[in-house]
Structure formats: structure tokens, C-alpha cells
Scaffold this active site. Structure first.
Site, PDB file in Angstrom:
ATOM      1  N   TYR A 177      49.145 -20.876  15.545  1.00 35.13           N
ATOM      2  CA  TYR A 177      49.952 -21.074  14.333  1.00 35.13           C
ATOM      3  C   TYR A 177      49.188 -21.691  13.172  1.00 35.13           C
ATOM      4  CZ  TYR A 177      53.695 -20.033  17.600  1.00 35.13           C
ATOM      5  OH  TYR A 177      54.486 -19.401  18.517  1.00 35.13           O
ATOM      6  N   ASN A 202      62.166 -18.163   8.855  1.00 33.00           N
ATOM      7  CA  ASN A 202      61.398 -18.037  10.089  1.00 33.00           C
ATOM      8  C   ASN A 202      62.256 -18.645  11.193  1.00 33.00           C
ATOM      9  OD1 ASN A 202      59.698 -18.089  12.248  1.00 33.00           O
ATOM     10  ND2 ASN A 202      57.973 -19.054  11.192  1.00 33.00           N
ATOM     11  N   ASP A 227      74.347 -13.053  12.587  1.00 31.41           N
ATOM     12  CA  ASP A 227      75.699 -12.992  12.029  1.00 31.41           C
ATOM     13  C   ASP A 227      75.820 -13.862  10.780  1.00 31.41           C
ATOM     14  OD1 ASP A 227      76.427 -11.254  14.031  1.00 31.41           O
ATOM     15  OD2 ASP A 227      77.502 -12.743  15.226  1.00 31.41           O
ATOM     16  N   HIS A 239      56.753 -14.852   9.799  1.00 33.33           N
ATOM     17  CA  HIS A 239      56.196 -15.461  11.010  1.00 33.33           C
ATOM     18  C   HIS A 239      54.744 -15.819  10.756  1.00 33.33           C
ATOM     19  CE1 HIS A 239      59.729 -14.440  13.341  1.00 33.33           C
ATOM     20  NE2 HIS A 239      59.693 -13.253  12.750  1.00 33.33           N
ATOM     21  N   SER A 270      52.399 -16.290  13.157  1.00 36.15           N
ATOM     22  CA  SER A 270      51.637 -15.402  14.036  1.00 36.15           C
ATOM     23  C   SER A 270      52.173 -13.979  13.864  1.00 36.15           C
ATOM     24  CB  SER A 270      51.799 -15.843  15.488  1.00 36.15           C
ATOM     25  OG  SER A 270      53.144 -15.640  15.916  1.00 36.15           O
ATOM     26  N   ARG A 281      58.494 -11.227  22.450  1.00 31.86           N
ATOM     27  CA  ARG A 281      58.443 -11.554  21.028  1.00 31.86           C
ATOM     28  C   ARG A 281      58.517 -10.307  20.149  1.00 31.86           C
ATOM     29  NH1 ARG A 281      56.982 -17.085  21.013  1.00 31.86           N
ATOM     30  NH2 ARG A 281      55.674 -17.589  22.784  1.00 31.86           N
TER      31      ARG A 281
HETATM   32  C1  DQA Z   1      57.025 -17.661  15.251  1.00 31.96           C
HETATM   33  C2  DQA Z   1      56.882 -16.651  16.393  1.00 31.96           C
HETATM   34  C3  DQA Z   1      57.910 -16.900  17.473  1.00 31.96           C
HETATM   35  O1  DQA Z   1      57.752 -15.953  18.512  1.00 31.96           O
HETATM   36  C4  DQA Z   1      57.743 -18.284  18.050  1.00 31.96           C
HETATM   37  O2  DQA Z   1      58.745 -18.541  19.002  1.00 31.96           O
HETATM   38  C5  DQA Z   1      57.716 -19.337  17.008  1.00 31.96           C
HETATM   39  C6  DQA Z   1      57.001 -19.090  15.760  1.00 31.96           C
HETATM   40  C7  DQA Z   1      55.904 -17.526  14.214  1.00 31.96           C
HETATM   41  O3  DQA Z   1      56.092 -18.051  13.119  1.00 31.96           O
HETATM   42  O4  DQA Z   1      54.855 -16.956  14.496  1.00 31.96           O
HETATM   43  O5  DQA Z   1      58.211 -20.446  17.213  1.00 31.96           O
HETATM   44  O6  DQA Z   1      58.259 -17.406  14.596  1.00 31.96           O
END
Ligand code: DQA
Length: 157
Positions: free
Chosen positions: A28, A79, A92, A105, A107, A116
Site C-alpha cells: 500500500y 475506497n 445500496d 484503490h 493497490s 479481491r
Molecule cells: C484496497 C484493496 C482491498 O482489497 C483491501 O482490502 C484494502 C485496500 C486498496 O486500496 O488497495 O484494504 O482497497
């Protein structure tokens, strides 16, 4: 709505994003949420937008924030973090808010574990930005403001 003035963009971050910087930095990045907000605030100032930031580790609090945003915010950058892959309630609430939204995101979830690869909101947002770390939030802001201008959602811009 503040259509006549500067657009208000709400940033909503989900669980575990309050510990960015120390949380799996190899995935991250090293930027903290405060670092990201500082960069976003500077970019918003340059672009003539106003920002509001919210982070919660609790699904219900995120739902409530999205409900409150209806008729108040012009755009949303969200996010949902871990809730991205599970939360029907956040989807919703996003639909209830009725505000153009960008999913961001840090990542690139599509290149990670299979669980994911799905998002409960991917089909109800204007677009998605993933894989660019904290800079993705600045990209999302810019893309969203451009979308709002093109859609005529921001008067005189
Ligand atoms: C995330 C990706 C998600 O899969 C993960 O659970 C996160 C961060 C990202 O910003 O890359 O907590 O949303």
C-alpha cells in the site's frame, strides 16, 4: 447542493486505511492517510474544489456517511477497502446517495488474490482507479471534477 459555488468532493475510506504507512507498505506504500489528504487538499485548491474527508473501520458508519452525502456533496471518491469485496450495504447506500463516484484503490486488486477481483460497487461508479498508491486519490479527484464539468454538474466550470 452547492452547484453555484465550488464543488464539494467527499472522500470516504474504509477499514484499515487509518493505518496506512505502516500497514503492508510493500503493498500500500509508505504514505499515511494524512499525507494523502494533504496532497488531495492541495490538488483540490488548484482545481477550485472543496474537500471533506471521512474514514471508518465500521460498515454502518460508512453507510450513514453516504446517506448524509445525498443532496450535499457534488462528487464522491471512495475506497471501501476490505468492504469493496463484500458489502451490499455500501453499494445500496451509494445508490441512495445518487452522487457521481470514483472507486479508488492503492493497490491493484485485480492482480492479487482472487477474492479481491470482485467489487460490489464497480458497476455503479463512474470509473475506477487502482494500482497507483496514494497518487490514485489525486487522479480520482481530477477525473471526477472533469466528469462533473462535462456532465454540467458544476455551474460555470
Ligand atoms: C484496497 C484493496 C482491498 O482489497 C483491501 O482490502 C484494502 C485496500 C486498496 O486500496 O488497495 O484494504 O482497497
Amino acid at each position: 447542493m452547492k452547484k453555484a459555488g465550488r464543488p464539494l468532493i467527499l472522500f470516504v475510506d474504509g477499514p484499515n486505511l487509518n493505518v496506512l504507512g505502516t500497514r503492508e507498505p510493500e503493498v500500500y506504500g509508505k504514505m499515511t492517510l494524512a499525507d494523502i489528504r494533504r496532497e488531495v487538499t492541495l490538488a483540490a485548491r488548484r482545481e477550485g474544489a472543496v474537500t471533506d474527508f471521512f474514514q471508518s473501520n465500521h460498515e454502518g458508519e460508512i453507510v450513514e456517511k453516504l446517506q448524509e452525502a445525498r443532496g450535499r456533496a457534488d462528487g464522491l471518491v471512495i475506497n471501501p477497502a476490505g468492504y469493496t469485496h463484500t458489502s451490499v450495504a455500501i453499494r445500496d447506500a451509494l445508490l441512495y446517495a445518487g452522487i457521481p463516484a470514483v472507486e479508488v484503490h492503492l493497490s491493484n486488486p485485480s492482480s492479487r488474490e482472487p477474492f479481491r477481483r470482485t467489487s460490489t460497487i464497480e458497476d455503479v461508479v463512474v470509473g475506477r482507479i487502482a494500482g497507483f498508491g496514494g497518487f490514485g486519490y489525486v487522479l480520482a479527484l481530477s477525473a471526477l471534477l472533469n466528469h462533473l464539468r462535462e456532465a454540467g454538474g458544476v455551474a460555470g466550470r
